[in-house]
Design a protein around this motif. Structure first.
Motif, PDB file in Angstrom:
ATOM      1  N   LEU A  21       0.837  -1.194   0.000  1.00  0.00           N
ATOM      2  CA  LEU A  21       0.000   0.000   0.000  1.00  0.00           C
ATOM      3  C   LEU A  21       0.874   1.247   0.000  1.00  0.00           C
ATOM      4  O   LEU A  21       1.970   1.246   0.571  1.00  0.00           O
ATOM      5  CB  LEU A  21      -0.909   0.020   1.233  1.00  0.00           C
TER       6      LEU A  21
ATOM      7  N   LYS B 185      -2.926   6.493   7.052  1.00  0.00           N
ATOM      8  CA  LYS B 185      -4.332   6.694   7.423  1.00  0.00           C
ATOM      9  C   LYS B 185      -4.884   5.477   8.158  1.00  0.00           C
ATOM     10  O   LYS B 185      -5.613   5.613   9.150  1.00  0.00           O
ATOM     11  CB  LYS B 185      -5.156   6.979   6.167  1.00  0.00           C
TER      12      LYS B 185
ATOM     13  N   ALA C 164      -1.593   5.801   2.411  1.00  0.00           N
ATOM     14  CA  ALA C 164      -2.718   4.935   2.777  1.00  0.00           C
ATOM     15  C   ALA C 164      -2.421   4.190   4.070  1.00  0.00           C
ATOM     16  O   ALA C 164      -3.288   4.070   4.948  1.00  0.00           O
ATOM     17  CB  ALA C 164      -3.005   3.947   1.651  1.00  0.00           C
TER      18      ALA C 164
ATOM     19  N   TYR D 293     -11.475   0.869   4.834  1.00  0.00           N
ATOM     20  CA  TYR D 293     -10.495   1.607   4.030  1.00  0.00           C
ATOM     21  C   TYR D 293      -9.332   0.706   3.624  1.00  0.00           C
ATOM     22  O   TYR D 293      -8.851   0.764   2.483  1.00  0.00           O
ATOM     23  CB  TYR D 293      -9.985   2.809   4.818  1.00  0.00           C
ATOM     24  N   GLN D 294      -8.890  -0.148   4.536  1.00  0.00           N
ATOM     25  CA  GLN D 294      -7.796  -1.069   4.216  1.00  0.00           C
ATOM     26  C   GLN D 294      -8.210  -2.050   3.126  1.00  0.00           C
ATOM     27  O   GLN D 294      -7.438  -2.320   2.194  1.00  0.00           O
ATOM     28  CB  GLN D 294      -7.360  -1.824   5.471  1.00  0.00           C
TER      29      GLN D 294
ATOM     30  N   GLN E 266      -8.199  -0.227  -0.222  1.00  0.00           N
ATOM     31  CA  GLN E 266      -6.845   0.050  -0.694  1.00  0.00           C
ATOM     32  C   GLN E 266      -6.169  -1.223  -1.201  1.00  0.00           C
ATOM     33  O   GLN E 266      -5.477  -1.207  -2.227  1.00  0.00           O
ATOM     34  CB  GLN E 266      -6.013   0.672   0.434  1.00  0.00           C
TER      35      GLN E 266
END
Length: 250
Positions: free
Chosen positions: A142, A149, A146, A203-204, A207
């Motif tokens: 990633l 975050k 990212a 979110y992970q 991504q």
């Protein structure tokens, strides 16, 4: 005819030129620090050993069981207990649930620390692990922004959960946790921890899905890819057994 000194000078120059023409060799890797040794020993035990995988299964069962019990008590789907008894069981279920949520807050702390330290190091470019070696672990692929975050959201999740746990210890009864200031501390930090944890997880996943799109052959399917694959199989008319068999092949 050259003198012996001239011959020695010529030999020295030849030796120097040969050394300069040799391909430069990589400098040996620095010995691991005490922190790196602890990290490389602890993380595989916590996240890859069979023992902790078993703990993970037990944990999920306990969360589902106690979560269902809490829900039934909260909406009144229980035997006609006196109100004081039902409140006692309701409070017990939320206390247990809070304790269960504190377990991953503790277990994920070494992971959070390791990746936070790694992100601030020169070897944090995408595609390399803690030691600067190429890896297929997708989180390392990633972008640093990212990862930053995700780590921030996980830090909020863990820290607010520990405050929530403290609040439940400070205000242990139904009455104290449902009156000021217990109701504020218990509910606000529970909500903050829950929202941060869910947001970080989603979110992970998104991504990592983007990384797989760029090179889907290098990484195994994640949850989102599996869901999409199963959906496409169902649309094509495959039975449940056929879908399971196909997934097992991959």
């Amino acid at each position: 005819m050259n003198s012996s000194e001239d011959l020695e000078d010529d030999g020295q120059r030849l030796s120097d030129s040969m050394l300069e023409s040799r391909p430069s060799q990589e400098s040996p890797r620095k010995p691991k620090t005490a922190y790196e040794k602890i990290r490389d020993t602890l993380l595989p035990i916590l996240y890859e050993s069979k023992t902790f995988n078993i703990f993970g299964i037990i944990y999920i069962v306990l969360v589902i069981g106690d979560g269902a019990f809490f829900f039934f008590m909260m909406v009144g789907w229980h035997l006609p207990y006196p109100e004081s008894v039902s409140r006692w069981w309701l409070n017990l279920s939320i206390q247990v649930l809070c304790g269960l949520f504190s377990y991953p807050a503790l277990i994920n702390l070494p992971w959070l620390i390791a990746h936070t330290v790694h992100l601030s190091s020169p070897s944090s470019s995408p595609g390399v692990d803690f030691n600067g070696s190429p890896t297929l672990s997708i989180f390392f692929h990633l972008p640093p922004s990212a990862r930053s975050k995700i780590l921030t959201l996980k830090f909020i999740n863990i820290s607010t959960q520990w405050i929530n746990q403290w609040s439940r210890i400070k205000y242990p009864t139904y009455e104290s946790s449902n009156s000021y200031p217990g109701n504020v501390l218990c509910n606000v930090f529970f909500a903050a921890s829950f929202i941060a944890g869910i947001s970080g997880g989603i979110y992970q996943l998104l991504q990592e899905k983007d990384v797989r799109k760029d090179d889907d052959a290098a990484f195994e399917d994640g949850p989102l890819e599996l869901i999409e694959k199963v959906r496409n199989m169902r649309k094509s008319g495959m039975t449940l057994n056929e879908i399971i068999t196909e997934i097992q092949k991959t």
